[in-house]
Write an enzyme that holds these catalytic residues in place. Structure first.
Site, PDB file in Angstrom:
ATOM      1  N   TYR A  53      11.608  -2.606   8.113  1.00 26.47           N
ATOM      2  CA  TYR A  53      11.763  -2.818   6.680  1.00 26.47           C
ATOM      3  C   TYR A  53      12.606  -1.686   6.087  1.00 26.47           C
ATOM      4  O   TYR A  53      12.231  -0.510   6.158  1.00 26.47           O
ATOM      5  CB  TYR A  53      10.401  -2.868   5.990  1.00 26.47           C
ATOM      6  N   GLY A 209       8.771 -16.524  -2.546  1.00 31.01           N
ATOM      7  CA  GLY A 209       8.983 -16.396  -3.983  1.00 31.01           C
ATOM      8  C   GLY A 209       9.274 -17.704  -4.687  1.00 31.01           C
ATOM      9  O   GLY A 209       9.214 -17.775  -5.923  1.00 31.01           O
ATOM     10  N   GLY A 213       8.005 -20.609  -9.129  1.00 32.55           N
ATOM     11  CA  GLY A 213       8.698 -21.496 -10.051  1.00 32.55           C
ATOM     12  C   GLY A 213       9.956 -20.909 -10.651  1.00 32.55           C
ATOM     13  O   GLY A 213      10.630 -21.567 -11.450  1.00 32.55           O
TER      14      GLY A 213
END
Length: 320
Positions: A53, A209, A213
């Site tokens: 990461y 994600g 919406g």
């Protein structure tokens, strides 16, 4: 926040884990510190990271936070190894040398002498699984890792390595992508894990994600889908099938007076075999909304409706 046992092991973790994939790259040290404070205040304990990461930047940032006002004893650290950086990009490599060298580098960046859970980041089709197991055994026997497991392994490989571990430190957990948009693990990984006593940890329970919406109308300029690092990560979930699921989720969340991500996360946590769901956020404010779903119980009718609209296709031999 409640804690759950990880499979049949003695390890207990918070129902939500704090994902740190974007820390030090898209999430600043100040925002990371705010997120960690908020997470701990909510009763969270599990920090999820990996050596890859931000090319180690995530682990280094966690280490800097743990050298400040946050005590090492307040958190459980899960990190991963098994992806080696090459000039042409990442290469899956779960060999003993790479695994142990990566673990030592992770411990140095994290500023700790051990991690609570160490995972093989991805299935290596070349390295013998017995060699990978030996690396996990060395990590536990040397005290560098308390528990070990795998991540992103297919069902047959999960069963094989867990069975081979007999007489060695057991495989405690498997961390897999799982959400209303990705239920593939229900076919073989979950049955294998439950049969062999592994806990299942869900990464990206908000569908990268998309289940928030935020992409229903367009791609926001400050979103992951607009990021040069993560656009390719989000794009597979922006199709017509995913849009149907997002619309159904929006209908359910509107009816309950909740945010879409809260309903999506509560649906994942309603699976009794999920030990923890790993959630990430760009800002502390985004994280706060997500954390409110930790103890949310969905009405059975809502849960069943979401089950139906997102059910994975089953065929031979899974369907009986």
């Amino acid at each position: 926040m409640q804690r759950r046992k990880v499979g049949s092991s003695g390890l207990e973790v918070s129902r939500l884990g704090l994902g740190t994939m974007t820390w030090s790259r898209d999430t600043s040290p100040e925002e990371a510190a705010d997120q960690l404070d908020l997470f701990l205040d909510a009763g969270g304990t599990l920090l999820d990271t990996a050596a890859t990461y931000a090319d180690g930047g995530s682990e280094a940032l966690i280490g800097s936070l743990l050298s400040g006002s946050v005590s090492r004893g307040e958190v459980q650290i899960c990190t991963k190894a098994g992806i080696r950086r090459t000039p042409s990009g990442g290469m899956i490599d779960a060999s003993r040398d790479t695994m142990l060298d990566t673990l030592d580098a992770s411990l140095g960046r994290l500023g700790t002498d051990h991690v609570d859970l160490w995972l093989v980041h991805a299935f290596d089709a070349v390295t013998p699984s017995d060699e990978t197991l030996h690396a996990l055994e060395i990590a536990v026997s040397s005290g560098r890792a308390r528990y070990v497991g795998v991540s992103n392994y297919p069902g047959w490989a999960t069963a094989r390595i867990a069975t081979q571990a007999t007489g060695r430190p057991s495989i405690t957990a498997t961390q897999m992508e799982y959400s209303l948009l990705q239920r593939g693990i229900e076919r073989e990984v979950v049955p294998a894990a439950r049969s062999l006593g592994l806990g299942v940890m869900a990464w990206s329970p908000l569908g990268r994600g998309v289940l928030t919406g935020k992409y229903r109308a367009a791609v926001p300029a400050d979103s992951r889908a607009a990021s040069e690092h993560l656009a390719g990560f989000v794009e597979p979930y922006l199709g017509d099938r995913e849009r149907i699921v997002v619309d159904a989720l929006a209908t359910a969340s509107d009816g309950l007076g909740l945010a879409a991500q809260q309903v999506a996360l509560a649906w994942v946590l309603s699976r009794e075999w999920i030990a923890s769901a790993i959630v990430g956020a760009r800002t502390a404010r985004q994280l706060e909304t997500t954390l409110d779903a930790a103890d949310l119980q969905l009405p059975p009718a809502i849960r069943e409706a979401l089950d139906e609209v997102t059910a994975p296709e089953l065929g031979y031999p899974e369907r009986r």
